[in-house]
Design an enzyme around this catalytic site. Sequence first.
Site, PDB file in Angstrom:
ATOM      1  N   TYR A  29      -4.490  -2.254  -2.803  1.00 34.19           N
ATOM      2  CA  TYR A  29      -4.276  -3.623  -2.323  1.00 34.19           C
ATOM      3  C   TYR A  29      -3.660  -4.481  -3.424  1.00 34.19           C
ATOM      4  O   TYR A  29      -2.697  -5.230  -3.182  1.00 34.19           O
ATOM      5  CB  TYR A  29      -5.624  -4.205  -1.886  1.00 34.19           C
ATOM      6  N   SER A  85      -2.416 -12.602  -3.901  1.00 36.57           N
ATOM      7  CA  SER A  85      -3.819 -12.497  -4.298  1.00 36.57           C
ATOM      8  C   SER A  85      -3.905 -12.452  -5.820  1.00 36.57           C
ATOM      9  O   SER A  85      -3.005 -11.923  -6.482  1.00 36.57           O
ATOM     10  CB  SER A  85      -4.445 -11.226  -3.713  1.00 36.57           C
TER      11      SER A  85
END
Length: 247
Positions: free
Chosen positions: A158, A144
């Site tokens: 995250y 990501s």
Amino acid sequence: MNRPVMLVTGASRGIGAAVARLAAARGHDLVLTWRGGGSAMADTVAACEAAGAAVEAVVADAGSAADTARAFAACDARFGRIDAFVGNAGITGPAGDFLSSTDETWEAVFRVNVVGLASACREALRRMATSRGGKGGGIVLVSSRAAQIGSAFEWVHYAASKGAVDTMVLGLAREMAGEGVRVNAVAPGMIDTDIHAEIPGRIERILPGVPMKRMGTAEEVAEAVLYLLSPAASYVTGAVLPIGGGR
């Protein structure tokens, strides 16, 4: 000639489903995993089969080593080979600032996004590595842009887990370069999937900061994944490809 076999985790919807559909259209047979529930996987399987793929769907928690081993065993039983692994399954954990986060959240996110992913990579590499009798292959992990941006006030846990994924890619790529296996990652940014709709107003707040002024699509990410697994990327390993519209 046997069709190449790809195992995709978290394949019922979003990026995982887009990868599965594109892989089917380009001649792969598939093993697809998801946590279970809902009708999304049935739709993905139907689309892949309509494109000519043989499909094995397996309910598996990406954070469970036992479930992961069972998914790869199902691949062995159905196809007797694996040529590509796409580690897409992941969780964000609850949104919030760092001081409000808990050890339980960090442990849960890292259990799936890092420990579970490492377990899946081991299963794939035990089958692909030439020193283990394999014929080589390709791995693409879904990271990501959060790993570089940090996701302050939202998902630092995250983002940190995806930073670990980026490091894993580099280490595995270097270890496996002599084993006939290339290991790369894609790092999506603002992609039009459910994850960004979970926080009200998030899309409207962040989109102006994306140079291309739009969200990406899961299909655009899938194109990058299939490129990295293709012969066209035969000299590419250890790469983390940003797919963020310039952000």
